[in-house]
Design a protein around this motif. Structure first.
Motif, short mmCIF file in Angstrom:
data_model
loop_
_atom_site.label_atom_id
_atom_site.label_comp_id
_atom_site.label_asym_id
_atom_site.label_seq_id
_atom_site.Cartn_x
_atom_site.Cartn_y
_atom_site.Cartn_z
N ILE A 76 -2.11 10.63 8.23
CA ILE A 76 -3.57 10.58 8.55
C ILE A 76 -4.36 11.34 7.31
O ILE A 76 -5.43 10.77 6.90
CB ILE A 76 -3.94 11.02 9.87
CG1 ILE A 76 -3.38 10.16 10.96
CG2 ILE A 76 -5.45 11.17 10.12
CD1 ILE A 76 -3.58 10.72 12.45
N TRP B 220 -3.98 8.98 4.22
CA TRP B 220 -4.98 7.99 4.34
C TRP B 220 -6.44 8.23 3.99
O TRP B 220 -7.21 7.78 3.18
CB TRP B 220 -4.73 7.11 5.31
CG TRP B 220 -3.29 6.22 5.28
CD1 TRP B 220 -2.31 6.37 5.30
CD2 TRP B 220 -3.42 4.77 4.97
NE1 TRP B 220 -1.45 5.47 5.07
CE2 TRP B 220 -2.34 4.46 4.88
CE3 TRP B 220 -4.59 3.82 4.63
CZ2 TRP B 220 -1.90 3.03 4.48
CZ3 TRP B 220 -4.07 2.46 4.33
CH2 TRP B 220 -2.86 1.97 4.52
N SER B 221 -6.85 9.37 4.66
CA SER B 221 -8.11 9.98 4.56
C SER B 221 -8.41 10.17 3.15
O SER B 221 -9.69 10.11 2.55
CB SER B 221 -8.41 11.04 5.51
OG SER B 221 -8.30 10.55 6.93
#
Length: 338
Positions: free
Chosen positions: A155, A158-159
């Motif tokens: 996560i 991807w951020s």
């Protein structure tokens, strides 16, 4: 007189004939372009199918719910975006120079481009780190990297990829659209300074980390193999020797394929970027070398999944529709670790 008559028969086509500020249309036709369109379309379909098979396999079969496979799942999602969105858009741009997907599509397309490519590279790096930890400290690997921890890492990755995409486009003036010269154009102009920044962030750093870690992994694997051979008291052609030789060979092949494909797909683009003063998304050089980067998304599932038996077995289950059985998620796929 013949020249004047010929010139009079020339008709100029526009992307939007009813708009006075419309861009001129450049339609590419002929046997060569038709062959290119068919080839690129096949590559796009293969990219989508291969990565979908990886995604379905890891998502469905509980035996594959491991930290390493979560990284492969992340890589497959990023590569799926390339095959599902970027490749078709680039094929349309190659066939017709006009942009028909509107302003919103023009804003979203480069964001997906940078997001998917950055996320793909991030997954490759973390896969290398994951394998390094597994080889160098196998006893503590299961406690240091859990599924929950890996999910958080993905996560964050991807951020960070989305943040980099927005920053890159913002500082190159893309969101201000001051670069648009006519209606029906969607072009990204990259400043030379940001070519250098992109080179360091997207190529030099990931490439260095991947090569370094896989080199260390290969050395550790060889050292462990020699230690096991020493324990076997030098018995030649023993079953353990054969297994170790196979393991070494597979590790060497995987390492070589990873590095070769990665460098082959990325080096031409950045070399061409450094040799020109301004890089635009519609230049023929950029199109050719950008497609090399996209093709890397087709190769990734082959390198990281098809080489392993669990993927081949899961594909058989998917194609034979066994995944629709009630207990199919618990099928033993003889999971093979990296």
């Amino acid at each position: 007189m013949n020249i004047m008559a010929h010139e009079e028969n020339i008709t100029i086509q526009y992307c939007f004939p009813d708009n006075n500020s419309s861009c001129r249309k450049e339609v590419r036709t002929g046997p060569v372009y038709i062959f290119i369109f068919i080839l690129l379309s096949c590559i796009s379909v293969c990219t989508v199918v291969l990565n979908l098979l990886v995604i379905i396999s890891i998502s469905h079969f509980k035996q594959l719910h491991t930290p390493t496979n979560l990284l492969i799942l992340s890589l497959a999602v990023a590569d799926l975006l390339v095959g599902l969105f970027l490749m078709p858009v680039k094929i349309l741009e190659l066939a017709d120079s006009c942009w028909y997907l509107g302003k919103v599509g023009c804003y979203i397309s480069p964001v997906i481009n940078f997001l998917s490519i950055s996320a793909s590279l991030f997954s490759l790096i973390v896969i290398a780190i994951d394998r390094y930890i597994a080889v160098s400290d196998p006893l503590l690997y299961s406690t240091r990297l859990t599924v929950c921890k890996m999910s958080v890492i993905i996560i964050i990755g991807w951020s960070g990829s989305l943040f980099y995409a927005i920053v890159f486009l913002y500082f190159n003036g893309y969101f201000f659209r001051s670069q648009v010269k006519c209606f029906g154009e969607c072009v990204l102009y990259v400043k030379q300074s940001w070519v250098i920044v992109d080179l360091v962030i997207v190529f030099v750093t990931p490439c260095s980390v991947i090569i370094l870690l896989y080199s260390i992994i290969f050395k550790i694997a060889r050292r462990q193999a020699k230690a096991v051979r020493a324990v076997s008291n030098g018995v030649s052609k023993s079953p353990s020797d054969k297994v170790l030789n196979t393991s070494e060979t597979k590790a060497a092949k995987t390492l070589g394929i990873v590095i070769f494909v990665y460098l082959t797909c990325w080096i031409p683009y950045f070399i061409s970027s450094l040799t020109v003063e301004n890089v635009t998304s519609v230049s023929i050089v950029w199109i050719v070398f950008a497609w090399l980067i996209y093709i890397n998304s087709s190769m990734n599932p082959l390198i990281y999944a098809i080489l392993y038996s669990w993927f081949r077995e899961s594909v058989r289950c998917i194609l034979s529709c066994r995944i629709f059985e009630s207990s199919s998620s618990r099928i033993n796929l003889f999971l093979e670790r990296f």
